[in-house]
Scaffold this motif. Structure first.
Motif, short mmCIF file in Angstrom:
data_model
loop_
_atom_site.label_atom_id
_atom_site.label_comp_id
_atom_site.label_asym_id
_atom_site.label_seq_id
_atom_site.Cartn_x
_atom_site.Cartn_y
_atom_site.Cartn_z
N VAL A 102 24.20 15.87 12.89
CA VAL A 102 24.00 15.18 14.22
C VAL A 102 22.73 14.61 14.59
CG1 VAL A 102 23.14 17.06 15.36
CG2 VAL A 102 24.65 15.51 16.97
N ALA A 103 22.87 13.54 15.14
CA ALA A 103 21.65 12.48 15.00
C ALA A 103 21.24 13.48 16.29
CB ALA A 103 22.18 11.39 15.13
N ALA A 104 19.49 13.09 16.37
CA ALA A 104 18.73 13.55 17.11
C ALA A 104 17.51 12.53 17.10
CB ALA A 104 18.30 14.85 16.67
N ASP A 105 17.75 12.62 18.96
CA ASP A 105 16.10 11.17 19.55
C ASP A 105 14.51 12.47 18.98
OD1 ASP A 105 16.01 8.46 21.18
OD2 ASP A 105 14.28 10.30 21.45
N LEU A 106 13.70 11.66 18.70
CA LEU A 106 12.81 12.34 17.78
C LEU A 106 11.79 12.74 19.60
CD1 LEU A 106 11.01 9.80 15.90
CD2 LEU A 106 11.53 11.70 15.31
N SER A 107 12.25 11.90 20.38
CA SER A 107 11.48 12.17 22.14
C SER A 107 12.65 13.63 22.44
CB SER A 107 11.53 11.61 22.96
OG SER A 107 11.33 11.66 24.53
N GLY A 108 13.90 12.95 22.90
CA GLY A 108 15.00 13.66 22.88
C GLY A 108 15.56 14.64 22.90
N ILE A 153 13.94 31.03 13.18
CA ILE A 153 14.33 29.08 12.78
C ILE A 153 13.95 28.89 11.26
CG2 ILE A 153 15.36 26.69 13.24
CD1 ILE A 153 14.29 27.46 16.55
N ARG A 154 12.66 28.83 10.68
CA ARG A 154 12.60 28.60 9.93
C ARG A 154 12.43 29.51 8.73
NH1 ARG A 154 6.51 26.94 10.35
NH2 ARG A 154 6.43 28.41 10.85
N GLU A 155 12.53 31.00 8.92
CA GLU A 155 13.40 32.28 8.00
C GLU A 155 14.26 32.15 8.35
OE1 GLU A 155 11.29 34.70 9.16
OE2 GLU A 155 8.72 33.81 9.03
N ASP A 156 15.48 30.85 9.00
CA ASP A 156 16.60 32.16 8.41
C ASP A 156 16.96 30.92 7.76
OD1 ASP A 156 19.54 32.06 8.59
OD2 ASP A 156 19.19 33.17 11.06
N GLU A 157 18.04 30.80 6.90
CA GLU A 157 18.74 29.56 5.47
C GLU A 157 19.63 29.09 5.72
OE1 GLU A 157 19.02 32.28 1.70
OE2 GLU A 157 16.98 32.53 1.88
N ASP A 158 19.95 29.38 7.21
CA ASP A 158 21.20 28.77 7.51
C ASP A 158 21.03 28.05 8.64
OD1 ASP A 158 23.16 30.66 5.75
OD2 ASP A 158 23.50 32.19 7.61
N LEU A 159 19.69 27.99 9.41
CA LEU A 159 19.78 26.53 10.20
C LEU A 159 19.30 26.33 9.57
CD1 LEU A 159 18.89 29.76 13.14
CD2 LEU A 159 21.12 28.59 12.67
N GLU A 160 19.20 24.71 10.49
CA GLU A 160 18.33 23.64 9.92
C GLU A 160 17.30 23.52 11.62
OE1 GLU A 160 19.77 20.64 8.07
OE2 GLU A 160 19.72 21.57 6.34
N TYR A 161 16.86 22.33 12.15
CA TYR A 161 16.44 21.83 13.36
C TYR A 161 15.45 20.49 13.55
CZ TYR A 161 11.80 22.86 11.64
OH TYR A 161 10.31 23.10 11.11
N GLU A 162 15.95 20.40 14.88
CA GLU A 162 15.09 19.20 14.59
C GLU A 162 14.24 18.69 15.95
OE1 GLU A 162 16.48 16.93 13.35
OE2 GLU A 162 18.48 17.53 13.03
N ARG A 163 12.86 17.79 15.09
CA ARG A 163 12.07 18.57 16.17
C ARG A 163 11.50 17.23 17.16
NH1 ARG A 163 6.99 21.38 14.47
NH2 ARG A 163 4.93 19.78 15.39
N HIS A 164 10.64 17.64 18.34
CA HIS A 164 11.04 16.35 19.23
C HIS A 164 9.69 16.92 20.13
CE1 HIS A 164 13.29 19.09 21.72
NE2 HIS A 164 14.47 19.51 20.59
N VAL A 165 9.97 15.79 20.55
CA VAL A 165 8.28 15.88 21.40
C VAL A 165 8.00 14.67 23.57
CG1 VAL A 165 6.83 15.62 19.85
CG2 VAL A 165 7.10 13.02 20.47
N ILE A 211 6.04 20.68 22.52
CA ILE A 211 6.44 20.38 20.99
C ILE A 211 7.31 20.85 21.04
CG2 ILE A 211 5.93 20.36 18.90
CD1 ILE A 211 2.89 20.26 19.22
N SER A 212 8.48 20.52 20.34
CA SER A 212 10.34 21.05 20.79
C SER A 212 10.89 21.06 19.60
CB SER A 212 10.47 21.01 21.74
OG SER A 212 10.34 20.62 22.79
N VAL A 213 11.91 21.80 18.57
CA VAL A 213 12.89 21.89 17.88
C VAL A 213 14.13 22.66 18.24
CG1 VAL A 213 11.04 22.34 16.23
CG2 VAL A 213 12.17 24.59 17.54
N SER A 214 15.14 22.07 18.52
CA SER A 214 16.47 22.28 18.91
C SER A 214 17.06 22.66 17.59
CB SER A 214 16.99 20.90 18.92
OG SER A 214 16.80 20.55 20.27
#
Length: 544
Positions: free
Chosen positions: A365-371, A91-103, A354-357
């Motif tokens: 899009v909005a993401a929740d720090l937990s969910g 995910i981190r290496e793909d220039e077309d992708l971003e991610y949301e981190r949540h716990v 420790i997850s990434v979406s």
């Protein structure tokens, strides 16, 4: 929104006519389309609904395959947290992708506590609290976090997430308990051996027997993610101490009717690799014990088989009702409940993930720090293409329709609730970064609290005052529901001598709310709120 009704009605009809399996086959082929938006318009100024025209949801159990779909532009969002270190690198290496981190995601081991003998005469060792407690010593949580999750998880021992406020409040108690239950396989083996003998089992040639037959454990193991490896690891540990383990690899869809839906007395499973997600940043975990350890948590047969000890049950119930007068009193109850939860251990906690979406960069899009994205209450309000209004967003998700979508006793699965929430509305909505509530449809709130209780205010949309006098509940206030006669019961009827409360809350709705029209053209009315209140009582009443 009219398209939503059409889509949901068609899905419901198909579900009733051709059954669950056929619907799932359709979902697996990405045929289920969830349309949840109003009046498409090319102009943002004219638009009254969501930023996009439609959302197409499809099932993709494999996170690796979902990333391939994202990379190819065939999906825009993968609405499930990934905790695989190798996939995280992709995910981190793909220039077309971003991610949301949540716990907020966690893994657990849930036990069937019925017994000691099932209806088929099979022995259930996990009917004994001491054996369930000993499983905490048998399992090496550090191994799971470091080796199975590749460092994208933290060992978890307690029913509270280590990233939330109550863990910090009780860190001294937490660390003491974590030390007490740290990996100790010799201690686990000794306790399990002692209790197995007390059950009447005998060990022959290194294998446990009961009534002349080997003791076989039916282990439900989730197959879609790291829980498959967790299950294999724990199964091997159990085999090493003398049990026969029958490993049943199941998806969420396949496992749910067994661990959640079947009568525990049937003995269709002994243990299950479960998982949970907190969709909000929890500021108060006092209700956790009620939910996870008592029959008050859920209506499913498994929960109704829970039998916590009297002291634990009382502490859980009081914490669930917030029946305390000070933070000190709360602290005493909470600390004791933490200790008793490990002694009960109808479930043992393994890791906080420790997850990434992941999502494509052209999507906001909005993401929740937990969910994460799937748990964020704000996702349907914020989902849009960065460069335009309208269009169709394709969301891949690990599963759908694990339980029926209805308001009576419907699904609690995150996969289902993500889209249920997208077609719902709320008076208040949850801040994805703080867990505090913000006004969504209401105008303001007034709260009166009994003097001395540990309450404080954060946001200005609500006012707070304390009262030295008794807070009397009005006689005509609704307090219960008569399911037989379909009417509310007032305080005067149920408590003719009167009733007092610790808190009074008044919520003000804007006047123009009553001019608001729903998707079908009907106006908003108090009935839209009252119906939800009725269901809280009616669906749990045998006279309904």
């Amino acid at each position: 929104m009219k398209r939503l009704n059409w889509g949901v009605n068609v899905m419901t009809y198909c579900y009733r006519q051709i059954g669950r399996g056929a619907i799932r086959y359709a979902i697996a082929l990405a045929v289920v389309v969830l349309l949840f938006l109003v009046a498409p318009s090319s102009s943002a100024d004219e638009r009254t609904g969501a930023w996009v025209d439609e959302v197409v949801a499809s099932v993709q159990p494999s996170a690796r395959q979902a990333l391939s779909l994202l990379a190819a532009g065939e999906a825009h969002v993968y609405a499930f947290g990934i905790s695989d270190a190798d996939l995280y690198d992709i995910i981190r290496e793909d220039e077309d992708l971003e991610y949301e981190r949540h716990v907020g995601t966690s893994a657990e081991l849930a036990f069937n506590p019925y017994g000691p003998v099932f209806e088929d005469d099979g022995l259930n060792p996990f009917s004994v609290p001491e054996i369930r407690e000993a499983m905490n010593w048998l399992v090496d949580r550090n191994y799971i976090a470091d080796e199975i999750y590749g460092g994208m998880a933290r060992p978890r021992y307690l029913p509270i997430n280590s990233a939330f406020a109550d863990y910090a409040r009780f860190v001294d108690v937490a660390r003491m308990i974590e030390q007490r239950y740290s990996h100790d396989p010799e201690k686990a083996g000794a306790v399990i051996s002692r209790e197995m003998k007390a059950l009447g089992a005998e060990k022959e040639n290194g294998q446990w027997h009961y009534d002349g037959e080997p003791v076989e454990l039916r282990f439900l193991i989730r197959s879609e993610d790291e829980r498959r490896e967790i299950g294999d690891y724990i199964a091997t540990l159990l085999e090493n101490i003398g049990f026969v383990v029958r490993r049943s690899y199941r998806t969420a869809e396949e496992a749910a009717p067994v661990w959640s839906g079947a009568d525990p007395a049937q003995g269709r499973f002994h243990l299950y690799t479960g998982g949970w997600i907190s969709t909000i940043v929890r500021r108060d975990d006092a209700g956790t014990f009620n939910f996870y350890y008592t029959p008050r948590g859920l209506s499913s047969p498994l929960w109704q088989a829970y039998r916590p000890g009297e002291e634990f049950d009382d502490a859980a119930e009081r914490l669930g009702r917030r029946d305390f007068g000070s933070m000190e009193e709360r602290g005493e109850l909470f600390a004791r409940a933490l200790e008793l939860s490990l002694r009960d251990s109808v479930r043992i906690w393994l890791v906080d993930q420790i997850s990434v979406s992941p999502r494509r960069k052209e999507i906001n899009v909005a993401a929740d720090l937990s969910g994460g994205i799937s748990g964020a209450y704000l996702w349907p309000y914020t989902l849009r293409f960065a460069d335009r209004v309208g269009g169709a967003v394709r969301i891949a998700i690990q599963n759908l329709l694990d339980d029926p979508w209805n308001p009576l006793d419907g699904s609690n699965w995150i996969f289902d609730m993500m889209f249920t929430r997208a077609t719902s509305d709320y008076g208040v909505i949850i801040d994805p970064y703080t867990g505090l509530y913000l006004p969504q449809r209401i105008e303001r709130g007034e709260v009166t609290i009994q003097e001395g209780l540990p309450v404080e205010k954060t946001h200005d949309w609500v006012s707070l005052k304390f009262s030295d006098d008794e807070i009397k509940v009005p006689e005509d206030a609704w307090i219960d529901w008569d399911a037989e006669h379909q009417r509310f019961i007032t305080v005067a009827e149920k408590h003719p001598d009167g009733l007092t409360a610790r808190r009074k809350s008044v919520v003000y709705y804007p006047e123009e709310l009553y001019l608001t029209k729903w998707h079908d053209g009907s106006r908003f009315s108090p009935a839209d709120i009252v119906m939800g209140i009725i269901l809280l009582f009616d669906r749990a009443d045998e006279d309904s």
